[in-house]
Design a protein around this motif. Structure first.
Motif, PDB file in Angstrom:
ATOM      1  N   PRO B   8     -32.756  80.256 121.271  1.00  0.00           N
ATOM      2  CA  PRO B   8     -32.664  78.968 121.939  1.00  0.00           C
ATOM      3  C   PRO B   8     -31.284  78.338 121.731  1.00  0.00           C
ATOM      4  O   PRO B   8     -30.516  78.794 120.894  1.00  0.00           O
ATOM      5  CB  PRO B   8     -33.747  78.149 121.233  1.00  0.00           C
ATOM      6  N   SER B   9     -30.983  77.314 122.476  1.00  0.00           N
ATOM      7  CA  SER B   9     -29.712  76.621 122.283  1.00  0.00           C
ATOM      8  C   SER B   9     -29.781  75.710 121.062  1.00  0.00           C
ATOM      9  O   SER B   9     -28.765  75.465 120.400  1.00  0.00           O
ATOM     10  CB  SER B   9     -29.360  75.801 123.527  1.00  0.00           C
ATOM     11  N   ARG B  10     -30.974  75.205 120.766  1.00  0.00           N
ATOM     12  CA  ARG B  10     -31.183  74.393 119.581  1.00  0.00           C
ATOM     13  C   ARG B  10     -32.661  74.412 119.206  1.00  0.00           C
ATOM     14  O   ARG B  10     -33.502  74.711 120.056  1.00  0.00           O
ATOM     15  CB  ARG B  10     -30.711  72.960 119.787  1.00  0.00           C
ATOM     16  N   ASP B  11     -32.952  74.156 117.942  1.00  0.00           N
ATOM     17  CA  ASP B  11     -34.337  74.101 117.520  1.00  0.00           C
ATOM     18  C   ASP B  11     -34.449  73.281 116.235  1.00  0.00           C
ATOM     19  O   ASP B  11     -33.484  73.198 115.460  1.00  0.00           O
ATOM     20  CB  ASP B  11     -34.900  75.502 117.300  1.00  0.00           C
ATOM     21  N   ILE B  12     -35.600  72.698 116.074  1.00  0.00           N
ATOM     22  CA  ILE B  12     -35.933  71.998 114.834  1.00  0.00           C
ATOM     23  C   ILE B  12     -37.131  72.719 114.236  1.00  0.00           C
ATOM     24  O   ILE B  12     -38.154  72.875 114.905  1.00  0.00           O
ATOM     25  CB  ILE B  12     -36.268  70.514 115.098  1.00  0.00           C
ATOM     26  N   CYS B  13     -36.998  73.167 113.015  1.00  0.00           N
ATOM     27  CA  CYS B  13     -38.026  74.000 112.405  1.00  0.00           C
ATOM     28  C   CYS B  13     -38.476  73.427 111.070  1.00  0.00           C
ATOM     29  O   CYS B  13     -37.735  72.672 110.420  1.00  0.00           O
ATOM     30  CB  CYS B  13     -37.497  75.424 112.195  1.00  0.00           C
ATOM     31  N   GLN B  14     -39.648  73.825 110.671  1.00  0.00           N
ATOM     32  CA  GLN B  14     -40.190  73.400 109.391  1.00  0.00           C
ATOM     33  C   GLN B  14     -39.791  74.382 108.291  1.00  0.00           C
ATOM     34  O   GLN B  14     -39.636  75.579 108.527  1.00  0.00           O
ATOM     35  CB  GLN B  14     -41.711  73.304 109.465  1.00  0.00           C
ATOM     36  N   ARG B  15     -39.633  73.856 107.125  1.00  0.00           N
ATOM     37  CA  ARG B  15     -39.339  74.679 105.939  1.00  0.00           C
ATOM     38  C   ARG B  15     -40.364  75.797 105.798  1.00  0.00           C
ATOM     39  O   ARG B  15     -41.552  75.585 106.021  1.00  0.00           O
ATOM     40  CB  ARG B  15     -39.357  73.777 104.709  1.00  0.00           C
ATOM     41  N   GLY B  16     -39.903  76.992 105.459  1.00  0.00           N
ATOM     42  CA  GLY B  16     -40.805  78.123 105.223  1.00  0.00           C
ATOM     43  C   GLY B  16     -41.101  78.971 106.450  1.00  0.00           C
ATOM     44  O   GLY B  16     -41.659  80.066 106.320  1.00  0.00           O
ATOM     45  N   THR B  17     -40.717  78.498 107.605  1.00  0.00           N
ATOM     46  CA  THR B  17     -40.964  79.276 108.826  1.00  0.00           C
ATOM     47  C   THR B  17     -39.743  80.140 109.144  1.00  0.00           C
ATOM     48  O   THR B  17     -38.733  80.109 108.431  1.00  0.00           O
ATOM     49  CB  THR B  17     -41.250  78.350 110.014  1.00  0.00           C
ATOM     50  N   SER B  18     -39.847  80.936 110.204  1.00  0.00           N
ATOM     51  CA  SER B  18     -38.757  81.822 110.624  1.00  0.00           C
ATOM     52  C   SER B  18     -38.420  81.552 112.078  1.00  0.00           C
ATOM     53  O   SER B  18     -39.280  81.150 112.859  1.00  0.00           O
ATOM     54  CB  SER B  18     -39.150  83.290 110.444  1.00  0.00           C
ATOM     55  N   PHE B 105     -17.147  84.499 121.899  1.00  0.00           N
ATOM     56  CA  PHE B 105     -18.289  83.847 121.280  1.00  0.00           C
ATOM     57  C   PHE B 105     -19.274  83.299 122.305  1.00  0.00           C
ATOM     58  O   PHE B 105     -18.898  82.849 123.387  1.00  0.00           O
ATOM     59  CB  PHE B 105     -17.813  82.683 120.396  1.00  0.00           C
ATOM     60  N   GLY B 106     -20.543  83.325 121.898  1.00  0.00           N
ATOM     61  CA  GLY B 106     -21.569  82.663 122.664  1.00  0.00           C
ATOM     62  C   GLY B 106     -21.550  81.164 122.410  1.00  0.00           C
ATOM     63  O   GLY B 106     -20.766  80.671 121.589  1.00  0.00           O
ATOM     64  N   PRO B 107     -22.435  80.424 123.076  1.00  0.00           N
ATOM     65  CA  PRO B 107     -22.454  78.962 122.954  1.00  0.00           C
ATOM     66  C   PRO B 107     -23.042  78.461 121.650  1.00  0.00           C
ATOM     67  O   PRO B 107     -22.883  77.285 121.311  1.00  0.00           O
ATOM     68  CB  PRO B 107     -23.310  78.522 124.143  1.00  0.00           C
ATOM     69  N   GLY B 108     -23.728  79.321 120.917  1.00  0.00           N
ATOM     70  CA  GLY B 108     -24.282  78.917 119.630  1.00  0.00           C
ATOM     71  C   GLY B 108     -25.723  78.430 119.714  1.00  0.00           C
ATOM     72  O   GLY B 108     -26.203  77.998 120.772  1.00  0.00           O
ATOM     73  N   THR B 109     -26.411  78.513 118.587  1.00  0.00           N
ATOM     74  CA  THR B 109     -27.757  77.974 118.423  1.00  0.00           C
ATOM     75  C   THR B 109     -27.715  76.974 117.283  1.00  0.00           C
ATOM     76  O   THR B 109     -27.328  77.321 116.163  1.00  0.00           O
ATOM     77  CB  THR B 109     -28.762  79.093 118.091  1.00  0.00           C
ATOM     78  N   ARG B 110     -28.093  75.740 117.604  1.00  0.00           N
ATOM     79  CA  ARG B 110     -28.064  74.666 116.601  1.00  0.00           C
ATOM     80  C   ARG B 110     -29.426  74.538 115.960  1.00  0.00           C
ATOM     81  O   ARG B 110     -30.399  74.220 116.642  1.00  0.00           O
ATOM     82  CB  ARG B 110     -27.630  73.360 117.266  1.00  0.00           C
ATOM     83  N   LEU B 111     -29.480  74.818 114.673  1.00  0.00           N
ATOM     84  CA  LEU B 111     -30.738  74.857 113.941  1.00  0.00           C
ATOM     85  C   LEU B 111     -30.786  73.737 112.927  1.00  0.00           C
ATOM     86  O   LEU B 111     -29.850  73.548 112.148  1.00  0.00           O
ATOM     87  CB  LEU B 111     -30.871  76.206 113.225  1.00  0.00           C
ATOM     88  N   LEU B 112     -31.887  72.990 112.959  1.00  0.00           N
ATOM     89  CA  LEU B 112     -32.147  71.955 111.962  1.00  0.00           C
ATOM     90  C   LEU B 112     -33.465  72.302 111.282  1.00  0.00           C
ATOM     91  O   LEU B 112     -34.477  72.492 111.954  1.00  0.00           O
ATOM     92  CB  LEU B 112     -32.221  70.576 112.604  1.00  0.00           C
ATOM     93  N   VAL B 113     -33.427  72.415 109.973  1.00  0.00           N
ATOM     94  CA  VAL B 113     -34.619  72.730 109.196  1.00  0.00           C
ATOM     95  C   VAL B 113     -35.042  71.494 108.402  1.00  0.00           C
ATOM     96  O   VAL B 113     -34.250  70.947 107.634  1.00  0.00           O
ATOM     97  CB  VAL B 113     -34.377  73.915 108.244  1.00  0.00           C
ATOM     98  N   LEU B 114     -36.276  71.071 108.617  1.00  0.00           N
ATOM     99  CA  LEU B 114     -36.762  69.861 107.948  1.00  0.00           C
ATOM    100  C   LEU B 114     -37.542  70.197 106.686  1.00  0.00           C
ATOM    101  O   LEU B 114     -38.133  71.275 106.580  1.00  0.00           O
ATOM    102  CB  LEU B 114     -37.643  69.060 108.912  1.00  0.00           C
TER     103      LEU B 114
END
Lengths: 113, 114
Positions: B8-18, B105-114
């Protein structure tokens, strides 16, 4: 030494001025020196690159100056424009297949209108 | 050059997930790489994705944490496993077409882990 040093960390230039970013390296095995431009929220984009058999390369308003004996290279942006405001990364590499890239820490350029 | 897309271009994920990040190139390339870029920082190489064999990881990065696949010459995936807030970053795919070629380079995936 695999590091590439870059300065300044940030740079503010008036519109129409010249922006100069400097990089230095230690590893004499490096044989390719690209500059990347990165806008917020985007991936780095190749701007201009040079190999050590030439001392200068110019593409439009962008010029790389290369000093092999001093192991330094620099990016000059002539007639800087607000649209040039971005983060610039120098890099150095060796090898034939695009691998072994070492990136500088980056310079955040702001061009004031 | 090369046209590179990431999902994805960005995602918000929970701790412990992949999370698995995909990188697709518009034509065959010799080399594919995965980088991590912390906010306001430079690029750090995670690994080189090798087609048909295991990825080559840089010091500080391990396969269990960042498994990589490269099933063909135009596609690769990076999985960030058992995520923690310290994994919050931009993940970038890059490619090189061959001898004497640069990296794109690709556009990147911005990941935020809560």
């Amino acid at each position: 030494q695999q590091q590439v040093k870059q300065s300044p960390q940030s740079l503010i230039v008036q519109k129409g001025g010249i922006s100069i970013i400097n990089c230095a390296y230690e590893n004499t095995a490096f044989d390719y020196f690209p500059w990347y431009q990165q806008f917020p929220g985007k991936g780095p984009a190749l701007l201009i690159a040079i190999r050590p058999d030439v001392s200068e390369k110019k593409e439009g308003r962008f010029t790389i100056s290369f000093n092999k004996s001093a192991k330094q290279f620099s990016l000059h942006i002539m007639d800087s424009q607000p649209g040039d405001s971005a983060t610039y990364f120098c890099a150095a590499s060796w090898g034939n297949y695009g691998q072994n890239f070492v990136f500088g820490p980056g310079t955040r350029l702001s061009v004031l209108p | 050059s090369a046209v590179i897309s990431q999902k994805p271009s960005r995602d918000i994920c929970q701790r412990g997930t992949s999370l698995t990040i995909q990188c697709q190139v518009d034509s065959q390339v010799t080399m594919m790489f995965w980088y991590r870029q912390q906010p306001g920082q430079s690029l750090t190489l995670i690994a080189t994705a090798n087609q048909g064999s295991e990825a080559t990881y840089e010091s500080g990065f391990v396969i269990d944490k960042f498994p990589i696949s490269r099933p063909n010459l135009t596609f690769s995936t990076l999985t960030v496993s058992n995520m923690s807030p310290e994994d919050s970053s931009i993940y970038l795919c890059s490619v090189s077409r061959g001898p004497q070629e640069t990296q794109y380079f690709g556009p990147g995936t911005r990941l935020l882990v809560l």
